[in-house]
Design a protein around this motif. Structure first.
Motif, PDB file in Angstrom:
ATOM      1  N   GLY A  48       0.866  -1.167   0.000  1.00 40.09           N
ATOM      2  CA  GLY A  48       0.000   0.000   0.000  1.00 40.09           C
ATOM      3  C   GLY A  48       0.902   1.215   0.000  1.00 40.09           C
ATOM      4  O   GLY A  48       2.113   1.113   0.249  1.00 40.09           O
ATOM      5  N   VAL A  49       0.353   2.389  -0.279  1.00 40.52           N
ATOM      6  CA  VAL A  49       1.161   3.595  -0.445  1.00 40.52           C
ATOM      7  C   VAL A  49       0.654   4.707   0.472  1.00 40.52           C
ATOM      8  O   VAL A  49      -0.556   4.971   0.540  1.00 40.52           O
ATOM      9  N   HIS A  51       1.215   8.838   1.283  1.00 37.28           N
ATOM     10  CA  HIS A  51       1.782  10.090   0.775  1.00 37.28           C
ATOM     11  C   HIS A  51       1.479  11.218   1.753  1.00 37.28           C
ATOM     12  O   HIS A  51       0.344  11.370   2.211  1.00 37.28           O
ATOM     13  N   VAL A  68       1.110  10.851  -7.325  1.00 36.43           N
ATOM     14  CA  VAL A  68       1.098   9.603  -6.552  1.00 36.43           C
ATOM     15  C   VAL A  68      -0.280   8.956  -6.616  1.00 36.43           C
ATOM     16  O   VAL A  68      -0.404   7.739  -6.782  1.00 36.43           O
ATOM     17  N   ARG A  69      -1.322   9.775  -6.521  1.00 38.14           N
ATOM     18  CA  ARG A  69      -2.693   9.243  -6.583  1.00 38.14           C
ATOM     19  C   ARG A  69      -2.942   8.525  -7.911  1.00 38.14           C
ATOM     20  O   ARG A  69      -3.450   7.400  -7.949  1.00 38.14           O
ATOM     21  N   CYS A  72      -1.028   5.198  -8.189  1.00 41.33           N
ATOM     22  CA  CYS A  72      -1.611   4.137  -7.358  1.00 41.33           C
ATOM     23  C   CYS A  72      -2.884   3.583  -8.001  1.00 41.33           C
ATOM     24  O   CYS A  72      -3.135   2.373  -7.964  1.00 41.33           O
ATOM     25  N   TRP A  79      -4.124   3.504  -1.387  1.00 42.94           N
ATOM     26  CA  TRP A  79      -3.233   4.615  -1.064  1.00 42.94           C
ATOM     27  C   TRP A  79      -3.875   5.499  -0.024  1.00 42.94           C
ATOM     28  O   TRP A  79      -5.099   5.600   0.089  1.00 42.94           O
ATOM     29  N   ASN A  81      -3.527   9.337   1.957  1.00 44.23           N
ATOM     30  CA  ASN A  81      -2.965  10.678   1.812  1.00 44.23           C
ATOM     31  C   ASN A  81      -3.340  11.506   3.038  1.00 44.23           C
ATOM     32  O   ASN A  81      -4.453  11.396   3.557  1.00 44.23           O
TER      33      ASN A  81
END
Length: 447
Positions: A48-49, A51, A68-69, A72, A79, A81
């Motif tokens: 998973g990411v 940011h 980044v969005r 992903c 993701w 944020n």
């Protein structure tokens, strides 16, 4: 071997992650983290990411977030944020931008891991980052431990790109057509890391083009040396430290005379209680002179000398934590902060308006040695811009300072007069005026 193969081998060799792990990638949108994202996706890990948008760079930061969005969504990854109120946090705590952002992001990463079951957190640092950290710590005098660079694996935190150079990463990004964003602050030489990256390192590489590989080897050897020292210090600790009633006693007469006393005491006090080198130097000097009674502080503990022994105990709530600043001193530790001091000519001061974690006062009005201690009931000062006295307790109440922060509030004194309610407001009597010639500039940084 290409970068992907090296990446997978590095993770296996260093036991950084397993196929069963759920890995949270911290992705800023810069080339390092975007390459790390690509490598993890191609390697088939469960990821998973996360940011962070610190809202310090306006449109630039929002465009990082958008990149980044989109990536992903393209990869079909979860993701997360978060937009941080970083400036407000800096004003509240007196931390530098770097310190506030670091604390905020790592706390959030831990929170995400707990909420979503991530077992590993991956950061995109590489060998060049580690080399820059080496030089930063060398210039700050942190000792051998600071010269071991950036750790590959600490708890659930991993750095799987530590085998790669910035050049390797950029070449991979270009070859694989990986989009990334360049942070404009990376080109600013007002930051020490950037001065090293843009100024010092390129000049050294002119002398030795194999500098990066050489430093990789040097850092590896220094890391091995520190591990060896850690093992030796642990054996010494077992032999010379006793504990009773919450007080640790270091029996210095049990230290082998063949060992360098200053180094052994530094390693004992730094590794266990976070004492800094300047503090342990002063303590050993007092020990050699046979001085008793003086107290020495880390951010969590106080040490003092009693009949040739060093006594260490946690700092109590009623301890004044008093420290002395001699004329010409470059830094002073107080509580969980360090104060950096610099004498400047008034003509070099570019702005009279500074953030609360910085104080600029008339150096010629100061009486040395200066003192730093916790504020006490009955303390008063004349807040900058005012003409009347105000109790420190009333000032803290008026500014709605929470109780835990009140307990950590320190003051800087010249004689018996408060010069600075540290991190908040200077005393009007020490302000810069048209008559000022020399300025003492003090910067508070959380450690």
């Amino acid at each position: 071997m290409n970068l992907l193969d090296k990446f997978q081998q590095y993770i296996r060799t260093n036991n950084l992650a397993t196929p069963e792990d759920r890995i949270l990638l911290t992705v800023s949108g810069g080339v390092d983290s975007m390459v790390m994202l690509s490598l993890f996706v191609r390697s088939g890990y469960h990821i998973g990411v996360a940011h962070c948008n610190f809202q310090l760079r306006g449109k630039e930061g929002d465009e990082d977030e958008e990149l980044v969005r989109r990536k992903c969504e393209e990869y079909g990854l979860p993701w997360y944020n978060k937009r941080f109120e970083t400036k407000q946090e800096m004003e509240r705590t007196g931390e530098s931008m770097e310190m506030a952002a670091r604390r905020l992001r790592y706390a959030w990463f831990d929170e995400l891991s707990s909420q979503h079951g991530y077992t590993v957190i991956a950061i995109a640092h590489h060998i060049d980052d580690s080399i820059e950290t080496f030089f930063i710590n060398l210039l700050r005098g942190t000792g051998l431990r600071g010269l071991t660079g950036i750790s590959t694996h600490v708890g659930k935190l991993i750095r799987p790109l530590m085998f790669a150079s910035r050049k390797d990463i950029l070449e991979y990004a270009v070859a694989q057509h990986i989009p990334f964003r360049e942070d404009s602050t990376n080109r600013s030489t007002k930051y020490l890391r950037n001065k090293i990256r843009l100024g010092l390192v390129p000049r050294i590489k002119e002398i030795n083009p194999k500098f990066t590989d050489l430093m990789r080897q040097n850092i590896g050897r220094l890391t091995d040396a520190q591990l060896f020292i850690n093992h030796g210090i642990e054996r010494i600790r077992e032999e010379i430290i006793t504990t009773k009633n919450g007080i640790d006693t270091i029996h210095t007469d049990r230290i082998d005379p063949a060992f360098p006393l200053n180094f052994v005491i530094f390693e004992l006090l730094n590794s266990t209680y976070s004492f800094k080198g300047e503090v342990t130097d002063s303590l050993v000097h007092a020990l050699e002179l046979g001085t008793s009674g003086k107290r020495f502080y880390s951010k969590s503990h106080v040490a003092y000398i009693d009949r040739g022994r060093i006594m260490v105990t946690p700092i109590s709530d009623d301890d004044p934590c008093e420290g002395v600043i001699e004329k010409g001193a470059a830094r002073c530790y107080c509580g969980n902060s360090v104060l950096y001091l610099e004498i400047c000519d008034i003509d070099t001061i570019k702005s009279f308006g500074v953030p609360e974690h910085i104080a600029q006062v008339d150096a010629d009005k100061l009486q040395y040695p200066l003192k730093v201690r916790r504020w006490q009931e009955g303390d008063w000062f004349i807040p900058y811009g005012m003409t009347g006295r105000k109790k420190v307790s009333d000032y803290l109440i008026d500014h709605k300072v929470p109780l835990p922060e009140k307990k950590r509030q320190f003051v800087l004194l010249s004689g018996d007069e408060i010069v600075w309610l540290i991190g908040r407001r200077i005393d009007d009597r020490f302000r810069l005026t048209s008559e000022t010639e020399n300025v003492l500039r003090i910067t508070k940084e959380i450690i």
